[in-house]
Design a protein around this motif. Structure first.
Motif, PDB file in Angstrom:
ATOM      1  N   GLU A 370       0.841  -1.191   0.000  1.00  0.00           N
ATOM      2  CA  GLU A 370       0.000   0.000   0.000  1.00  0.00           C
ATOM      3  C   GLU A 370       0.869   1.230   0.000  1.00  0.00           C
ATOM      4  O   GLU A 370       1.799   1.348   0.802  1.00  0.00           O
ATOM      5  N   PRO A 371       0.647   2.163  -0.970  1.00  0.00           N
ATOM      6  CA  PRO A 371       1.356   3.448  -0.933  1.00  0.00           C
ATOM      7  C   PRO A 371       0.772   4.336   0.143  1.00  0.00           C
ATOM      8  O   PRO A 371      -0.325   4.104   0.640  1.00  0.00           O
ATOM      9  N   PRO A 372       1.511   5.362   0.513  1.00  0.00           N
ATOM     10  CA  PRO A 372       0.953   6.325   1.474  1.00  0.00           C
ATOM     11  C   PRO A 372      -0.283   6.975   0.903  1.00  0.00           C
ATOM     12  O   PRO A 372      -0.411   7.133  -0.311  1.00  0.00           O
ATOM     13  N   PRO A 373      -1.218   7.318   1.705  1.00  0.00           N
ATOM     14  CA  PRO A 373      -2.449   7.942   1.182  1.00  0.00           C
ATOM     15  C   PRO A 373      -2.138   9.238   0.474  1.00  0.00           C
ATOM     16  O   PRO A 373      -1.396  10.085   0.982  1.00  0.00           O
ATOM     17  N   ALA A 374      -2.660   9.345  -0.774  1.00  0.00           N
ATOM     18  CA  ALA A 374      -2.437  10.540  -1.600  1.00  0.00           C
ATOM     19  C   ALA A 374      -3.398  11.632  -1.210  1.00  0.00           C
ATOM     20  O   ALA A 374      -4.494  11.379  -0.741  1.00  0.00           O
ATOM     21  N   ALA A 375      -2.950  12.867  -1.429  1.00  0.00           N
ATOM     22  CA  ALA A 375      -3.808  14.016  -1.135  1.00  0.00           C
ATOM     23  C   ALA A 375      -4.942  14.057  -2.131  1.00  0.00           C
ATOM     24  O   ALA A 375      -4.774  13.710  -3.308  1.00  0.00           O
ATOM     25  N   PRO A 376      -6.125  14.406  -1.717  1.00  0.00           N
ATOM     26  CA  PRO A 376      -7.254  14.467  -2.667  1.00  0.00           C
ATOM     27  C   PRO A 376      -6.966  15.477  -3.768  1.00  0.00           C
ATOM     28  O   PRO A 376      -6.526  16.592  -3.529  1.00  0.00           O
ATOM     29  N   ALA A 377      -7.195  15.040  -4.981  1.00  0.00           N
ATOM     30  CA  ALA A 377      -6.958  15.884  -6.156  1.00  0.00           C
ATOM     31  C   ALA A 377      -8.188  16.697  -6.492  1.00  0.00           C
ATOM     32  O   ALA A 377      -9.309  16.312  -6.181  1.00  0.00           O
ATOM     33  N   ALA A 378      -7.931  17.838  -7.146  1.00  0.00           N
ATOM     34  CA  ALA A 378      -9.054  18.692  -7.557  1.00  0.00           C
ATOM     35  C   ALA A 378      -9.804  18.026  -8.690  1.00  0.00           C
ATOM     36  O   ALA A 378      -9.228  17.285  -9.488  1.00  0.00           O
ATOM     37  N   PRO A 379     -11.075  18.230  -8.785  1.00  0.00           N
ATOM     38  CA  PRO A 379     -11.852  17.651  -9.895  1.00  0.00           C
ATOM     39  C   PRO A 379     -11.291  18.101 -11.237  1.00  0.00           C
ATOM     40  O   PRO A 379     -10.939  19.257 -11.443  1.00  0.00           O
ATOM     41  N   ALA A 380     -11.160  17.172 -12.136  1.00  0.00           N
ATOM     42  CA  ALA A 380     -10.612  17.456 -13.464  1.00  0.00           C
ATOM     43  C   ALA A 380     -11.700  17.298 -14.527  1.00  0.00           C
ATOM     44  O   ALA A 380     -12.734  16.687 -14.292  1.00  0.00           O
ATOM     45  N   ALA A 381     -11.388  17.891 -15.650  1.00  0.00           N
ATOM     46  CA  ALA A 381     -12.341  17.791 -16.772  1.00  0.00           C
ATOM     47  C   ALA A 381     -12.364  16.370 -17.282  1.00  0.00           C
ATOM     48  O   ALA A 381     -11.383  15.637 -17.166  1.00  0.00           O
ATOM     49  N   ARG A 441       7.843  -0.824   3.503  1.00  0.00           N
ATOM     50  CA  ARG A 441       8.083  -0.174   2.217  1.00  0.00           C
ATOM     51  C   ARG A 441       8.431   1.292   2.410  1.00  0.00           C
ATOM     52  O   ARG A 441       9.314   1.829   1.740  1.00  0.00           O
ATOM     53  N   GLU A 442       7.721   1.961   3.340  1.00  0.00           N
ATOM     54  CA  GLU A 442       8.048   3.363   3.588  1.00  0.00           C
ATOM     55  C   GLU A 442       9.478   3.498   4.092  1.00  0.00           C
ATOM     56  O   GLU A 442      10.201   4.438   3.728  1.00  0.00           O
TER      57      GLU A 442
END
Length: 471
Positions: A370-381, A441-442
């Motif tokens: 499992e990768p570290p939790p990613a920051a929520p991304a802005a909605p994209a087109a 892994r980290e």
């Protein structure tokens, strides 16, 4: 001469008359008492008559004549002795003693049936004392067959049976709620004897109650015959079975007499009782449906994805079963199997968000990375069909999840909302082994960064020094 002779004859006559008078007086003195006795007690044939027989009664060595009965403890031995005296000269035959104060079936035994004149003998009776006052008129009799006469005698005798009886009962009641362990014990002490009881006290060695631990009112109790009293005590005990052993003591202060005539002090009267009670253990609080279940390492258990079939809280969902304890070594099953219950969803989501270079179609359960939790991304087109993602990989199917659905296609590095929710659920329920792998892994990645820093920083410093020298 003639005159002198007459004087001497006259003196002799007067002396003889004086002697005769003295003898008459002496005979009267000796005969008079015999006449008085004969007039007061007519007897025949050597002094035999109604008053020739005498009787006296003693109880445990005390001859009270029945006016003050001898106190004897109820149940103790009573020894009655009857002394018969024949004051006449004739023998008495068929001598017997009848005492209505003795229990039924008890007879008075005499050493012989004939009482010789001017002699005595002693008869006796033995039995156990009964409660209450037992006095009666005793009658003794004998016969003179040759004269057809009967001699009788009577006397009063008896005893007072002292009954000291103390009884105790108890009842235990648990206070609500019973799991608190508070119990109230009620003791009932009563006097079932025929004498007042003094200095009555109640204790409970089983519950450790003594002195003022049991409340019986102000001071020691005094109980009249037939009276009773109540005492209470409040205790608090832990869960389990407990036993109460009540003990009551008192005295009637009445001294009694033993069969040999010894004076006995009043004994200490006791009464005992017992009762058992159980304090229940508090029941564990039931797990509410949809609540998180603690895992073996203390972390919350896996929770179902919102809206997924079979998830807790969703329609048709069931409660999550607790994860069994992990051992030191747990093998990882082959691809397509679930080595640890509850980790299949985490493995599927890990394959869906795998790193660069992973081929399409990675199987579920091949390893939990499992990768570290990613920051929520802005909605994209919306992307056009066929556009490639940032990772350079083509869209492929991810690992199968716990809900049975396939993984989402690559969206060019942007995490869809459903994937973020699944990732959050996976991190909450990854368990001890999954967390350990992720931390490993980290640590590896951090080691690479540290090595790069150790190499690049000295190189940069060397470059700067060389540049300064050339300048």
């Amino acid at each position: 001469m003639t005159h002198a002779g007459r004087s001497s004859d006259y003196s002799r006559i007067r002396g003889r008359r004086a002697v005769r008078a003295g003898a008459g007086i002496l005979a009267g003195v000796l005969v008079l008492p015999c006449l008085v006795l004969a007039a007061g007690a007519p007897a025949a044939a050597g002094g035999a008559g109604d008053r020739a027989l005498r009787l006296t009664v003693t109880v445990n060595g005390r001859g009270d004549g029945g006016e003050r009965p001898t106190p004897v403890r109820a149940g103790s031995e009573v020894v009655k002795r009857y002394r018969l005296v024949n004051r006449g000269g004739a023998d008495l035959h068929g001598v017997r003693v009848h005492d209505p104060g003795n229990p039924e079936g008890v007879t008075v035994r005499c050493p012989r049936r004939t009482l010789v004149g001017l002699t005595s003998m002693e008869c006796a009776a033995r039995f156990r004392a009964l409660p209450g006052t037992r006095t009666a008129t005793v009658r003794a009799e004998g016969r003179i067959p040759s004269l057809g006469l009967a001699a009788t005698a009577t006397a009063r005798g008896g005893y007072a049976g002292v009954l000291g009886s103390l009884v105790l009962g108890e009842r235990v009641r648990l206070a609500a709620p019973a799991t608190k362990g508070a119990a109230t014990v009620t003791y009932t002490v009563a006097n079932r004897g025929n004498r007042p009881l003094y200095d009555v006290r109640v204790t409970d060695p089983g519950l450790g109650l003594a002195g003022r631990g049991v409340d019986c009112g102000a001071g020691p109790l005094r109980l009249a015959p037939g009276a009773s009293a109540r005492c209470t005590a409040t205790v608090r005990r832990p869960p389990g079975v407990h036993r109460s052993t009540g003990l009551a003591t008192g005295t009637d202060r009445v001294a009694t007499y033993a069969p040999d005539g010894r004076r006995l002090a009043a004994p200490l009267l006791t009464a005992r009782s017992g009762a058992s009670f159980t304090v229940p253990r508090p029941e564990p609080e039931p797990v509410r449906e949809g609540a998180a279940v603690a895992g073996p390492s203390g972390a919350p258990g896996a929770r179902g994805v919102s809206g997924a079939p079979g998830a807790p809280g969703a329609p048709g969902g069931a409660a999550v079963a607790p994860v069994p304890p992990l051992t030191d070594v747990l093998p990882i099953g082959p691809p397509g199997t679930d080595a640890l219950p509850g980790l299949d969803e985490a493995a599927g989501l890990g394959a869906a968000v795998a790193g660069e270079g992973e081929g399409a179609g990675a199987g579920a359960g091949a390893g939990l990375v499992e990768p570290p939790p990613a920051a929520p991304a802005a909605p994209a087109a919306p992307e056009e069909p066929g556009a490639t993602g940032d990772t350079g990989g083509t869209g492929g199917t991810g690992g199968t999840s716990e809900t049975g659905g396939t993984g989402e296609a690559s969206t060019g590095g942007r995490t869809p909302p459903d994937t973020a929710a699944r990732r959050t659920a996976t991190l909450d329920g990854e368990g001890f082994l999954g967390r350990l792998r992720r931390r490993g892994r980290e640590a590896d990645e951090m080691g690479v960064v540290v090595m790069l820093l150790l190499i690049l920083v000295p190189a940069a410093l060397a470059a700067a020094l060389l540049g300064n020298r050339r300048t």
